[in-house]
Design a protein around this motif. Structure first.
Motif, PDB file in Angstrom:
ATOM      1  N   THR A  20     -18.223 -20.638 -81.644  1.00 12.62           N
ATOM      2  CA  THR A  20     -18.587 -21.699 -80.918  1.00 12.62           C
ATOM      3  C   THR A  20     -17.334 -22.399 -80.322  1.00 12.62           C
ATOM      4  O   THR A  20     -17.212 -22.505 -78.846  1.00 12.62           O
ATOM      5  CB  THR A  20     -19.035 -22.880 -81.648  1.00 12.62           C
ATOM      6  OG1 THR A  20     -20.117 -22.447 -82.331  1.00 12.62           O
ATOM      7  CG2 THR A  20     -19.311 -24.105 -80.919  1.00 12.62           C
ATOM      8  N   ALA A  21     -16.185 -22.406 -80.913  1.00  8.39           N
ATOM      9  CA  ALA A  21     -14.930 -22.589 -80.174  1.00  8.39           C
ATOM     10  C   ALA A  21     -14.559 -21.503 -78.911  1.00  8.39           C
ATOM     11  O   ALA A  21     -13.941 -21.988 -78.012  1.00  8.39           O
ATOM     12  CB  ALA A  21     -13.875 -22.428 -81.366  1.00  8.39           C
TER      13      ALA A  21
ATOM     14  N   LEU B 274     -14.797 -23.290 -70.763  1.00 11.04           N
ATOM     15  CA  LEU B 274     -15.252 -24.330 -70.130  1.00 11.04           C
ATOM     16  C   LEU B 274     -14.182 -25.205 -70.138  1.00 11.04           C
ATOM     17  O   LEU B 274     -13.840 -25.689 -68.985  1.00 11.04           O
ATOM     18  CB  LEU B 274     -16.069 -25.168 -71.065  1.00 11.04           C
ATOM     19  CG  LEU B 274     -16.624 -26.281 -70.676  1.00 11.04           C
ATOM     20  CD1 LEU B 274     -17.275 -26.299 -69.067  1.00 11.04           C
ATOM     21  CD2 LEU B 274     -17.579 -26.884 -71.537  1.00 11.04           C
ATOM     22  N   PHE B 275     -13.091 -25.544 -71.060  1.00 10.37           N
ATOM     23  CA  PHE B 275     -12.303 -26.592 -70.933  1.00 10.37           C
ATOM     24  C   PHE B 275     -11.087 -25.830 -70.346  1.00 10.37           C
ATOM     25  O   PHE B 275     -10.117 -26.515 -69.624  1.00 10.37           O
ATOM     26  CB  PHE B 275     -11.513 -26.929 -72.568  1.00 10.37           C
ATOM     27  CG  PHE B 275     -12.656 -27.859 -73.222  1.00 10.37           C
ATOM     28  CD1 PHE B 275     -12.940 -29.069 -72.740  1.00 10.37           C
ATOM     29  CD2 PHE B 275     -13.527 -27.248 -74.156  1.00 10.37           C
ATOM     30  CE1 PHE B 275     -13.683 -29.810 -73.577  1.00 10.37           C
ATOM     31  CE2 PHE B 275     -14.436 -28.248 -74.687  1.00 10.37           C
ATOM     32  CZ  PHE B 275     -14.622 -29.494 -74.406  1.00 10.37           C
ATOM     33  N   TRP B 276     -10.828 -24.510 -70.615  1.00  7.75           N
ATOM     34  CA  TRP B 276      -9.570 -23.821 -69.799  1.00  7.75           C
ATOM     35  C   TRP B 276     -10.049 -23.967 -68.111  1.00  7.75           C
ATOM     36  O   TRP B 276      -9.057 -24.199 -67.224  1.00  7.75           O
ATOM     37  CB  TRP B 276      -9.838 -22.422 -70.208  1.00  7.75           C
ATOM     38  CG  TRP B 276      -8.469 -21.634 -69.638  1.00  7.75           C
ATOM     39  CD1 TRP B 276      -7.359 -22.344 -68.827  1.00  7.75           C
ATOM     40  CD2 TRP B 276      -8.197 -20.147 -69.847  1.00  7.75           C
ATOM     41  NE1 TRP B 276      -6.603 -21.369 -68.645  1.00  7.75           N
ATOM     42  CE2 TRP B 276      -7.029 -20.102 -69.278  1.00  7.75           C
ATOM     43  CE3 TRP B 276      -8.865 -19.291 -70.441  1.00  7.75           C
ATOM     44  CZ2 TRP B 276      -6.424 -18.989 -69.289  1.00  7.75           C
ATOM     45  CZ3 TRP B 276      -8.242 -17.942 -70.748  1.00  7.75           C
ATOM     46  CH2 TRP B 276      -7.171 -18.067 -69.816  1.00  7.75           C
ATOM     47  N   ILE B 277     -11.103 -23.911 -67.951  1.00  5.08           N
ATOM     48  CA  ILE B 277     -11.417 -24.026 -66.233  1.00  5.08           C
ATOM     49  C   ILE B 277     -11.424 -25.378 -65.782  1.00  5.08           C
ATOM     50  O   ILE B 277     -10.685 -25.696 -64.994  1.00  5.08           O
ATOM     51  CB  ILE B 277     -12.929 -23.590 -66.041  1.00  5.08           C
ATOM     52  CG1 ILE B 277     -12.961 -21.925 -66.176  1.00  5.08           C
ATOM     53  CG2 ILE B 277     -13.292 -23.831 -64.619  1.00  5.08           C
ATOM     54  CD1 ILE B 277     -14.107 -21.454 -66.115  1.00  5.08           C
TER      55      ILE B 277
ATOM     56  N   LEU C 175     -15.852 -31.430 -56.455  1.00  2.20           N
ATOM     57  CA  LEU C 175     -17.128 -31.005 -56.587  1.00  2.20           C
ATOM     58  C   LEU C 175     -17.415 -31.018 -58.213  1.00  2.20           C
ATOM     59  O   LEU C 175     -18.629 -31.247 -58.611  1.00  2.20           O
ATOM     60  CB  LEU C 175     -17.319 -29.523 -55.905  1.00  2.20           C
ATOM     61  CG  LEU C 175     -18.602 -28.892 -56.201  1.00  2.20           C
ATOM     62  CD1 LEU C 175     -19.687 -29.379 -55.542  1.00  2.20           C
ATOM     63  CD2 LEU C 175     -18.436 -27.425 -55.779  1.00  2.20           C
ATOM     64  N   MET C 176     -16.763 -30.571 -58.759  1.00  6.35           N
ATOM     65  CA  MET C 176     -16.745 -30.514 -60.240  1.00  6.35           C
ATOM     66  C   MET C 176     -17.148 -32.168 -61.037  1.00  6.35           C
ATOM     67  O   MET C 176     -17.731 -32.343 -61.874  1.00  6.35           O
ATOM     68  CB  MET C 176     -15.601 -30.028 -60.962  1.00  6.35           C
ATOM     69  CG  MET C 176     -15.963 -29.985 -62.445  1.00  6.35           C
ATOM     70  SD  MET C 176     -14.341 -28.847 -63.295  1.00  6.35           S
ATOM     71  CE  MET C 176     -13.124 -30.101 -63.035  1.00  6.35           C
ATOM     72  N   GLY C 177     -16.224 -33.009 -60.052  1.00  2.00           N
ATOM     73  CA  GLY C 177     -16.489 -34.248 -60.700  1.00  2.00           C
ATOM     74  C   GLY C 177     -17.495 -34.981 -60.165  1.00  2.00           C
ATOM     75  O   GLY C 177     -18.218 -35.858 -60.907  1.00  2.00           O
TER      76      GLY C 177
END
Length: 315
Positions: A35-36, A42-45, A291-293
Protein backbone atom coordinates in the motif's frame (compact mmCIF):
# COMPACT_ATOMS: atom_id res chain seq x y z
CA UNK A 1 -7.84 -39.24 27.91
CA UNK A 2 -4.18 -40.13 28.03
CA UNK A 3 -2.26 -37.21 29.59
CA UNK A 4 0.64 -37.71 27.19
CA UNK A 5 -1.70 -37.55 24.18
CA UNK A 6 -3.41 -34.43 25.55
CA UNK A 7 -0.03 -32.77 26.08
CA UNK A 8 1.08 -33.53 22.51
CA UNK A 9 -2.24 -32.25 21.14
CA UNK A 10 -1.90 -29.03 23.16
CA UNK A 11 1.66 -28.47 21.91
CA UNK A 12 0.55 -28.98 18.28
CA UNK A 13 -2.37 -26.59 18.78
CA UNK A 14 -0.06 -23.92 20.20
CA UNK A 15 2.38 -24.39 17.35
CA UNK A 16 -0.44 -24.08 14.82
CA UNK A 17 -1.75 -20.96 16.55
CA UNK A 18 1.74 -19.42 16.61
CA UNK A 19 2.23 -20.26 12.95
CA UNK A 20 -1.10 -18.66 12.02
CA UNK A 21 -0.31 -15.51 14.02
CA UNK A 22 3.11 -15.25 12.38
CA UNK A 23 1.66 -15.74 8.92
CA UNK A 24 -1.09 -13.19 9.63
CA UNK A 25 1.45 -10.62 10.85
CA UNK A 26 3.64 -11.23 7.81
CA UNK A 27 0.73 -10.79 5.39
CA UNK A 28 -0.44 -7.63 7.16
CA UNK A 29 3.07 -6.23 6.92
CA UNK A 30 3.23 -7.18 3.24
CA UNK A 31 -0.09 -5.46 2.49
CA UNK A 32 1.08 -2.38 4.38
CA UNK A 33 4.31 -2.23 2.40
CA UNK A 34 2.53 -2.69 -0.94
CA UNK A 35 0.00 0.00 0.00
CA UNK A 36 2.82 2.39 0.85
CA UNK A 37 4.56 1.55 -2.43
CA UNK A 38 1.32 2.26 -4.30
CA UNK A 39 1.02 5.66 -2.62
CA UNK A 40 4.64 6.66 -3.19
CA UNK A 41 4.15 7.57 -6.90
CA UNK A 42 1.05 9.62 -6.05
CA UNK A 43 2.73 11.75 -3.39
CA UNK A 44 5.93 11.90 -5.41
CA UNK A 45 4.13 13.31 -8.43
CA UNK A 46 2.08 15.74 -6.35
CA UNK A 47 5.11 16.93 -4.40
CA UNK A 48 7.28 17.36 -7.47
CA UNK A 49 4.60 19.26 -9.38
CA UNK A 50 3.98 21.52 -6.38
CA UNK A 51 7.71 22.14 -5.99
CA UNK A 52 8.29 22.88 -9.67
CA UNK A 53 5.08 24.76 -10.43
CA UNK A 54 4.61 26.64 -7.18
CA UNK A 55 7.71 28.76 -7.81
CA UNK A 56 6.19 30.32 -10.90
CA UNK A 57 2.65 30.99 -9.73
CA UNK A 58 1.61 34.60 -9.29
CA UNK A 59 -1.46 36.73 -9.82
CA UNK A 60 -0.57 37.61 -13.42
CA UNK A 61 -0.41 33.91 -14.28
CA UNK A 62 -4.17 33.67 -13.64
CA UNK A 63 -5.25 37.03 -15.04
CA UNK A 64 -3.17 37.74 -18.15
CA UNK A 65 -3.05 36.32 -21.64
CA UNK A 66 0.18 34.72 -22.92
CA UNK A 67 2.98 36.90 -24.18
CA UNK A 68 5.08 36.16 -27.28
CA UNK A 69 7.60 33.31 -26.89
CA UNK A 70 10.80 34.44 -25.24
CA UNK A 71 9.16 37.41 -23.50
CA UNK A 72 8.93 37.01 -19.70
CA UNK A 73 5.60 37.37 -17.96
CA UNK A 74 2.08 36.69 -19.09
CA UNK A 75 -0.26 33.97 -17.97
CA UNK A 76 -2.69 31.29 -19.03
CA UNK A 77 -5.98 33.12 -18.53
CA UNK A 78 -7.03 31.98 -22.00
CA UNK A 79 -6.42 28.32 -21.10
CA UNK A 80 -8.32 28.59 -17.81
CA UNK A 81 -11.34 30.07 -19.58
CA UNK A 82 -11.09 27.50 -22.34
CA UNK A 83 -10.91 24.63 -19.85
CA UNK A 84 -14.02 25.85 -18.04
CA UNK A 85 -15.87 26.27 -21.34
CA UNK A 86 -14.90 22.79 -22.56
CA UNK A 87 -15.89 21.20 -19.26
CA UNK A 88 -19.31 22.90 -19.36
CA UNK A 89 -19.91 21.87 -22.96
CA UNK A 90 -18.76 18.27 -22.45
CA UNK A 91 -20.86 17.90 -19.29
CA UNK A 92 -23.93 19.27 -21.09
CA UNK A 93 -23.41 16.83 -23.95
CA UNK A 94 -22.50 13.77 -21.85
CA UNK A 95 -24.46 13.81 -18.59
CA UNK A 96 -28.12 13.88 -19.80
CA UNK A 97 -27.76 11.14 -22.46
CA UNK A 98 -25.49 9.18 -20.16
CA UNK A 99 -28.11 9.12 -17.40
CA UNK A 100 -30.92 8.18 -19.80
CA UNK A 101 -28.83 5.38 -21.32
CA UNK A 102 -27.92 4.11 -17.87
CA UNK A 103 -31.60 3.97 -16.84
CA UNK A 104 -32.42 1.88 -19.89
CA UNK A 105 -29.46 -0.44 -19.33
CA UNK A 106 -30.42 -0.89 -15.67
CA UNK A 107 -34.17 -1.47 -16.26
CA UNK A 108 -33.98 -3.49 -19.48
CA UNK A 109 -30.61 -5.30 -19.35
CA UNK A 110 -31.67 -8.39 -21.32
CA UNK A 111 -33.21 -6.67 -24.31
CA UNK A 112 -31.22 -6.51 -27.56
CA UNK A 113 -30.84 -2.75 -27.18
CA UNK A 114 -29.71 -3.07 -23.54
CA UNK A 115 -27.14 -5.74 -24.41
CA UNK A 116 -25.90 -3.71 -27.37
CA UNK A 117 -25.71 -0.59 -25.22
CA UNK A 118 -23.48 -2.23 -22.62
CA UNK A 119 -21.29 -3.82 -25.30
CA UNK A 120 -20.95 -0.54 -27.16
CA UNK A 121 -20.09 1.27 -23.93
CA UNK A 122 -17.31 -1.20 -23.16
CA UNK A 123 -15.92 -0.86 -26.68
CA UNK A 124 -16.09 2.93 -26.57
CA UNK A 125 -14.23 2.98 -23.26
CA UNK A 126 -11.30 1.24 -24.93
CA UNK A 127 -11.09 3.48 -27.99
CA UNK A 128 -7.95 5.69 -27.88
CA UNK A 129 -8.78 9.34 -27.36
CA UNK A 130 -6.72 10.40 -30.36
CA UNK A 131 -8.93 8.22 -32.59
CA UNK A 132 -12.00 10.04 -31.29
CA UNK A 133 -10.31 13.36 -31.99
CA UNK A 134 -9.43 12.30 -35.53
CA UNK A 135 -12.99 11.08 -36.14
CA UNK A 136 -14.51 14.37 -35.00
CA UNK A 137 -11.95 16.27 -37.05
CA UNK A 138 -13.28 14.52 -40.15
CA UNK A 139 -16.94 14.83 -39.16
CA UNK A 140 -17.15 18.31 -37.59
CA UNK A 141 -13.99 20.34 -38.18
CA UNK A 142 -13.73 19.55 -41.89
CA UNK A 143 -17.47 20.10 -42.35
CA UNK A 144 -17.38 23.47 -40.56
CA UNK A 145 -14.09 24.49 -42.08
CA UNK A 146 -12.54 25.54 -38.77
CA UNK A 147 -11.61 24.33 -35.29
CA UNK A 148 -14.00 25.17 -32.46
CA UNK A 149 -14.82 24.76 -28.80
CA UNK A 150 -17.96 22.91 -29.89
CA UNK A 151 -15.93 20.15 -31.53
CA UNK A 152 -13.64 19.98 -28.48
CA UNK A 153 -16.59 19.72 -26.10
CA UNK A 154 -18.14 16.90 -28.13
CA UNK A 155 -14.85 14.98 -28.17
CA UNK A 156 -14.53 15.21 -24.39
CA UNK A 157 -18.19 14.27 -23.97
CA UNK A 158 -17.61 11.05 -25.92
CA UNK A 159 -14.74 10.23 -23.58
CA UNK A 160 -16.95 10.85 -20.54
CA UNK A 161 -19.93 8.80 -21.73
CA UNK A 162 -18.67 5.26 -20.96
CA UNK A 163 -17.70 6.12 -17.40
CA UNK A 164 -20.98 7.93 -16.74
CA UNK A 165 -23.14 5.19 -18.24
CA UNK A 166 -21.51 2.25 -16.48
CA UNK A 167 -21.15 3.98 -13.11
CA UNK A 168 -24.73 5.27 -13.19
CA UNK A 169 -26.03 1.85 -14.20
CA UNK A 170 -24.28 0.16 -11.29
CA UNK A 171 -25.52 2.78 -8.83
CA UNK A 172 -29.10 2.42 -10.08
CA UNK A 173 -28.91 -1.33 -9.54
CA UNK A 174 -28.01 -0.72 -5.89
CA UNK A 175 -31.21 1.24 -5.24
CA UNK A 176 -33.73 -1.08 -3.50
CA UNK A 177 -36.43 -2.25 -5.87
CA UNK A 178 -39.01 -1.64 -3.15
CA UNK A 179 -38.58 2.14 -3.57
CA UNK A 180 -39.38 1.98 -7.26
CA UNK A 181 -42.22 -0.48 -6.76
CA UNK A 182 -43.76 1.65 -3.99
CA UNK A 183 -43.72 4.73 -6.20
CA UNK A 184 -45.29 2.85 -9.10
CA UNK A 185 -47.91 1.33 -6.77
CA UNK A 186 -48.94 4.83 -5.67
CA UNK A 187 -49.70 5.70 -9.29
CA UNK A 188 -46.57 7.63 -10.23
CA UNK A 189 -45.58 7.22 -13.87
CA UNK A 190 -42.32 5.52 -14.79
CA UNK A 191 -40.50 8.72 -15.75
CA UNK A 192 -41.46 10.50 -12.53
CA UNK A 193 -40.43 7.50 -10.45
CA UNK A 194 -37.05 7.45 -12.13
CA UNK A 195 -36.44 11.19 -11.71
CA UNK A 196 -38.04 11.80 -8.31
CA UNK A 197 -37.33 8.54 -6.44
CA UNK A 198 -34.58 6.43 -8.00
CA UNK A 199 -32.28 9.21 -9.19
CA UNK A 200 -32.05 11.05 -5.81
CA UNK A 201 -31.48 7.74 -4.02
CA UNK A 202 -28.44 7.07 -6.22
CA UNK A 203 -27.21 10.67 -6.29
CA UNK A 204 -24.04 10.06 -4.29
CA UNK A 205 -22.86 7.33 -6.63
CA UNK A 206 -23.87 9.33 -9.69
CA UNK A 207 -21.74 12.28 -8.64
CA UNK A 208 -18.80 9.94 -8.24
CA UNK A 209 -19.35 8.72 -11.79
CA UNK A 210 -19.56 12.27 -13.11
CA UNK A 211 -16.31 13.15 -11.37
CA UNK A 212 -14.55 10.10 -12.75
CA UNK A 213 -15.64 11.02 -16.26
CA UNK A 214 -14.74 14.65 -15.71
CA UNK A 215 -11.31 13.73 -14.35
CA UNK A 216 -10.55 11.71 -17.46
CA UNK A 217 -11.83 14.35 -19.87
CA UNK A 218 -10.22 17.35 -18.16
CA UNK A 219 -6.74 15.89 -18.57
CA UNK A 220 -7.04 14.91 -22.23
CA UNK A 221 -4.89 16.59 -24.85
CA UNK A 222 -4.92 14.35 -27.93
CA UNK A 223 -8.55 14.90 -29.03
CA UNK A 224 -8.24 18.65 -28.54
CA UNK A 225 -5.34 18.79 -30.99
CA UNK A 226 -7.78 17.78 -33.74
CA UNK A 227 -10.83 19.71 -32.54
CA UNK A 228 -10.15 22.79 -30.37
CA UNK A 229 -6.56 23.33 -31.62
CA UNK A 230 -5.76 26.14 -29.16
CA UNK A 231 -6.14 29.91 -29.07
CA UNK A 232 -3.73 32.08 -27.10
CA UNK A 233 -5.94 35.16 -27.55
CA UNK A 234 -9.21 33.67 -26.35
CA UNK A 235 -10.90 35.99 -23.84
CA UNK A 236 -14.49 35.27 -22.90
CA UNK A 237 -15.21 38.66 -21.35
CA UNK A 238 -13.76 40.49 -24.34
CA UNK A 239 -15.93 38.43 -26.67
CA UNK A 240 -19.04 39.25 -24.64
CA UNK A 241 -18.24 42.97 -24.55
CA UNK A 242 -17.57 42.99 -28.27
CA UNK A 243 -20.86 41.21 -28.96
CA UNK A 244 -22.83 43.61 -26.77
CA UNK A 245 -21.16 46.61 -28.40
CA UNK A 246 -22.10 45.32 -31.85
CA UNK A 247 -25.74 44.79 -30.78
CA UNK A 248 -25.76 40.98 -30.86
CA UNK A 249 -28.23 39.01 -28.75
CA UNK A 250 -26.95 36.57 -26.07
CA UNK A 251 -27.55 33.50 -28.24
CA UNK A 252 -25.50 34.95 -31.11
CA UNK A 253 -22.68 35.84 -28.70
CA UNK A 254 -22.66 32.32 -27.26
CA UNK A 255 -22.62 30.76 -30.73
CA UNK A 256 -19.74 33.01 -31.74
CA UNK A 257 -17.76 31.95 -28.66
CA UNK A 258 -18.22 28.20 -29.07
CA UNK A 259 -17.58 28.40 -32.81
CA UNK A 260 -13.99 29.56 -32.40
CA UNK A 261 -10.85 27.66 -31.34
CA UNK A 262 -10.08 27.62 -27.64
CA UNK A 263 -7.18 26.60 -25.47
CA UNK A 264 -7.13 24.38 -22.39
CA UNK A 265 -4.72 23.74 -19.55
CA UNK A 266 -3.60 20.27 -20.79
CA UNK A 267 -3.19 21.62 -24.32
CA UNK A 268 -1.21 24.61 -23.08
CA UNK A 269 0.94 22.36 -20.91
CA UNK A 270 1.71 20.12 -23.90
CA UNK A 271 2.59 23.05 -26.17
CA UNK A 272 4.70 24.92 -23.63
CA UNK A 273 6.65 21.82 -22.55
CA UNK A 274 7.97 21.38 -26.10
CA UNK A 275 9.24 24.92 -26.54
CA UNK A 276 12.89 25.88 -25.92
CA UNK A 277 12.06 29.02 -23.96
CA UNK A 278 12.63 28.78 -20.18
CA UNK A 279 9.63 31.03 -19.48
CA UNK A 280 7.30 28.64 -21.29
CA UNK A 281 8.79 25.61 -19.50
CA UNK A 282 8.19 27.30 -16.15
CA UNK A 283 4.63 28.14 -17.11
CA UNK A 284 4.08 24.54 -18.19
CA UNK A 285 4.90 23.37 -14.66
CA UNK A 286 2.64 26.05 -13.22
CA UNK A 287 -0.17 24.99 -15.57
CA UNK A 288 0.27 21.39 -14.42
CA UNK A 289 -0.09 22.52 -10.82
CA UNK A 290 -3.23 24.55 -11.60
CA UNK A 291 -4.79 21.64 -13.49
CA UNK A 292 -4.05 19.25 -10.64
CA UNK A 293 -5.46 21.76 -8.16
CA UNK A 294 -8.67 22.20 -10.14
CA UNK A 295 -9.32 18.45 -10.29
CA UNK A 296 -8.53 18.08 -6.58
CA UNK A 297 -10.81 20.99 -5.66
CA UNK A 298 -13.73 19.55 -7.61
CA UNK A 299 -13.28 16.19 -5.91
CA UNK A 300 -13.06 17.73 -2.43
CA UNK A 301 -16.16 19.88 -2.96
CA UNK A 302 -18.13 16.88 -4.24
CA UNK A 303 -17.02 14.72 -1.32
CA UNK A 304 -18.02 17.42 1.16
CA UNK A 305 -21.41 17.73 -0.54
CA UNK A 306 -21.91 13.96 -0.28
CA UNK A 307 -21.03 13.95 3.44
CA UNK A 308 -23.30 16.93 4.20
CA UNK A 309 -26.16 15.38 2.23
CA UNK A 310 -25.75 12.05 4.00
CA UNK A 311 -25.84 13.73 7.42
CA UNK A 312 -28.98 15.65 6.49
CA UNK A 313 -30.70 12.47 5.34
CA UNK A 314 -29.74 10.68 8.55
CA UNK A 315 -30.85 13.62 10.68
Amino acid sequence: MNPAFASVHLIRARRGYTRRRTLNAAMLALTGVTTALALVPLFWIIGYVVWQGGKYLDWTFFTQLPRPPGVPGGGVWNAIQGTILLVILSSAFAIPPGILAAFYAAYYPNTPLGTGLRFGTDVLAGVPSIVIGLFLYAVIVVAQGHYSALAGGISLAILMLPTIIRTTEEMLKLVPKSLREASLALGAPEWKTSLRVVLPAAANGLITGFLLGLARASGETAPLLFTALGNEWFDFSAQVRSGIASGQNPVAILVQIIEQPVDSLPLTLWKYAQQPYPERIHQAWAAALVLMGLVLTVNVIARLWIVIRAKRMQG
